[in-house]
Write a protein that holds these residues in place. Sequence first.
Motif, PDB file in Angstrom:
ATOM      1  N   UNK A 165     -14.330  32.949 -18.558  1.00 47.72           N
ATOM      2  CA  UNK A 165     -13.323  32.531 -19.748  1.00 47.72           C
ATOM      3  C   UNK A 165     -14.157  32.550 -20.512  1.00 47.72           C
ATOM      4  N   UNK A 166     -15.440  32.514 -20.560  1.00 44.51           N
ATOM      5  CA  UNK A 166     -16.268  32.006 -22.244  1.00 44.51           C
ATOM      6  C   UNK A 166     -16.383  33.734 -22.923  1.00 44.51           C
ATOM      7  N   UNK A 167     -15.718  34.952 -21.918  1.00 38.87           N
ATOM      8  CA  UNK A 167     -15.889  36.070 -21.694  1.00 38.87           C
ATOM      9  C   UNK A 167     -14.722  36.516 -22.877  1.00 38.87           C
ATOM     10  N   UNK A 168     -14.155  35.909 -22.022  1.00 39.36           N
ATOM     11  CA  UNK A 168     -11.864  35.707 -22.261  1.00 39.36           C
ATOM     12  C   UNK A 168     -12.235  35.280 -23.743  1.00 39.36           C
ATOM     13  N   UNK A 169     -13.167  34.191 -24.235  1.00 40.78           N
ATOM     14  CA  UNK A 169     -12.938  33.314 -25.346  1.00 40.78           C
ATOM     15  C   UNK A 169     -13.456  34.180 -26.313  1.00 40.78           C
ATOM     16  N   UNK A 170     -14.828  34.300 -26.298  1.00 40.34           N
ATOM     17  CA  UNK A 170     -15.350  34.857 -27.639  1.00 40.34           C
ATOM     18  C   UNK A 170     -14.933  36.544 -27.818  1.00 40.34           C
ATOM     19  N   UNK A 171     -13.912  36.701 -27.484  1.00 36.64           N
ATOM     20  CA  UNK A 171     -13.238  38.025 -27.709  1.00 36.64           C
ATOM     21  C   UNK A 171     -11.644  38.104 -28.142  1.00 36.64           C
ATOM     22  N   UNK A 172     -11.263  38.776 -28.205  1.00 32.51           N
ATOM     23  CA  UNK A 172      -9.573  38.779 -28.675  1.00 32.51           C
ATOM     24  C   UNK A 172      -8.536  39.848 -27.331  1.00 32.51           C
ATOM     25  N   UNK A 173      -9.347  40.102 -26.331  1.00 32.62           N
ATOM     26  CA  UNK A 173      -9.085  40.936 -25.705  1.00 32.62           C
ATOM     27  C   UNK A 173      -8.119  40.155 -24.445  1.00 32.62           C
ATOM     28  N   UNK A 174      -6.500  41.252 -24.430  1.00 29.32           N
ATOM     29  CA  UNK A 174      -5.803  40.289 -23.258  1.00 29.32           C
ATOM     30  C   UNK A 174      -6.505  39.882 -22.074  1.00 29.32           C
ATOM     31  N   UNK A 175      -5.960  38.833 -21.110  1.00 26.12           N
ATOM     32  CA  UNK A 175      -6.544  38.071 -20.174  1.00 26.12           C
ATOM     33  C   UNK A 175      -4.931  38.292 -19.146  1.00 26.12           C
ATOM     34  N   UNK A 176      -5.557  38.453 -17.736  1.00 27.42           N
ATOM     35  CA  UNK A 176      -4.528  38.075 -16.544  1.00 27.42           C
ATOM     36  C   UNK A 176      -5.354  37.121 -16.027  1.00 27.42           C
ATOM     37  N   UNK A 177      -4.492  36.476 -15.402  1.00 30.14           N
ATOM     38  CA  UNK A 177      -5.433  35.477 -14.620  1.00 30.14           C
ATOM     39  C   UNK A 177      -4.118  35.161 -13.169  1.00 30.14           C
ATOM     40  N   UNK A 178      -4.511  35.132 -11.978  1.00 28.26           N
ATOM     41  CA  UNK A 178      -3.757  35.413 -10.852  1.00 28.26           C
ATOM     42  C   UNK A 178      -4.594  34.900  -9.801  1.00 28.26           C
ATOM     43  N   UNK A 179      -3.613  33.944  -9.120  1.00 28.71           N
ATOM     44  CA  UNK A 179      -4.181  32.983  -8.460  1.00 28.71           C
ATOM     45  C   UNK A 179      -2.587  32.590  -7.117  1.00 28.71           C
ATOM     46  N   UNK A 180      -3.461  32.251  -6.424  1.00 31.37           N
ATOM     47  CA  UNK A 180      -1.550  32.032  -5.977  1.00 31.37           C
ATOM     48  C   UNK A 180      -1.509  29.983  -6.138  1.00 31.37           C
ATOM     49  N   UNK A 181       0.082  29.102  -6.284  1.00 25.06           N
ATOM     50  CA  UNK A 181       0.547  28.898  -7.069  1.00 25.06           C
ATOM     51  C   UNK A 181      -0.176  27.080  -6.664  1.00 25.06           C
ATOM     52  N   UNK A 182      -0.396  26.656  -7.849  1.00 15.99           N
ATOM     53  CA  UNK A 182      -1.209  25.178  -7.783  1.00 15.99           C
ATOM     54  C   UNK A 182      -2.592  25.706  -7.767  1.00 15.99           C
TER      55      UNK A 182
END
Length: 452
Positions: A160-177
Amino acid sequence: MLDFKIFIVEDDKWYGGLLHHYLSQNPDYEVTLIGSGKECLAQLHRKPDLVTIDFGLPDMNGEELYKKIKQAQPNLPVIIISAQEKITTAVDLLKMGAEDYLVKDDNTQQLLWKAIIRLRENTSLKNEISELKAELKTKYDYSRSIIGNSPALQTVFKMIDKAAGSLINVSVSGETGTGKELVARAVHYNSARSGHAFVPVNMAAIPRELVESELFGYEKGAFTGAQNKKIGRFEEANGGTLFLDEIGEMDLNIQSKLLRVLQEKELTRLGGTSKVKLDFRLVVATHKNLAEEVKKGNFREDLYYRIVGLPVTLPPLRERKEDILLLTQHFLTAYCKENKVAEIKVSPAARDKLVSYAYPGNIRELKSVVELAAVMSENNCIEPEDITFLSGNNHDVDTVLNTELTLREYTRLIIRNYLKRYDDNVLLVAEKLDIGKSTIYKMLQTGEIEGA
């Protein structure tokens, strides 16, 4: 209770009394008449909310008193009231930060009344903005909103820190909930785009025939029923972040149009001809393995590589058991606050029971279990018998089946529970229950069932 203290510093007792009487008509004002600058300075410990000062006091002039007040209390508003009309004096005092400069005449009382109202409105607005900013900062401080100390979660925080410090697109994966939208919000509200909109869209909850108009918007008259122009979600997210949840459910035709938007950074509304320039960060989420979906032909490979950006994988709760009790305490604290009840504790045996369960519904399921246990508990302490696991509990199934319902009522109950379990993912629920998705959409649209 008086809630706004006003000091009137005026050596003319008659005129000061006039202002005192006029302002005291408002029951919220506590008005004090003070005859000299020295007396004013001596009473500043009473923390007034406003000071009005006569420019021509006998012991010191208005400018001198103003400076001493600001030295003692820099944020205290001061209004100057003077018999002289020297523009240069007024300008100088206003430049120094005086709230207002009023000349003594027949309109002074009314002008002072309006100035105080304006001051209180501005102060209230500033306080509200400060509170909202503080609330927003706290809400999306992911060390507080995403609860846990497990190594798996610490890895997520780093991403999250790395993503917040840039404008790169982000893909989040994980089970429901598992909290995919929380991660998306944390990325947005800790990034340079935090001052702009965060626009969430659940692709699985939108009927396929409405997806294009929802994302792209449309012009008036674009189709039957389009009586007014509508801004789509892409435009709503301009300058900010667009969060496409369950992107794995997106139709191949819409996938190609999304790809074009991402490549060209512009769109044309349905029924329109002009191009709309776009600038947003894309965050996507899915419970599916998109790489596998590409191999199956269900997801475009070129779009996959465009959106994958920085991948963040959320672990299921069963893989971060050390966080279960932290989350339990978090949910209990929130429950007690919302319901205005005393602190509820968890017995050692109840803790063991909570930690031993696999939670197929992940964090969302744990929250439901904890809240139900809080309701069932006695003497402000949760015991093992207060804890009911709804997933796969035969006793609960028997209870439902022994209740006399119509087949339609059973159908509604089952679909509603599945929608809650799978985060309103209509396509996934239709697949799990082996029914047509149109059946679910129709029941949602008519209000026969409600989403999670």
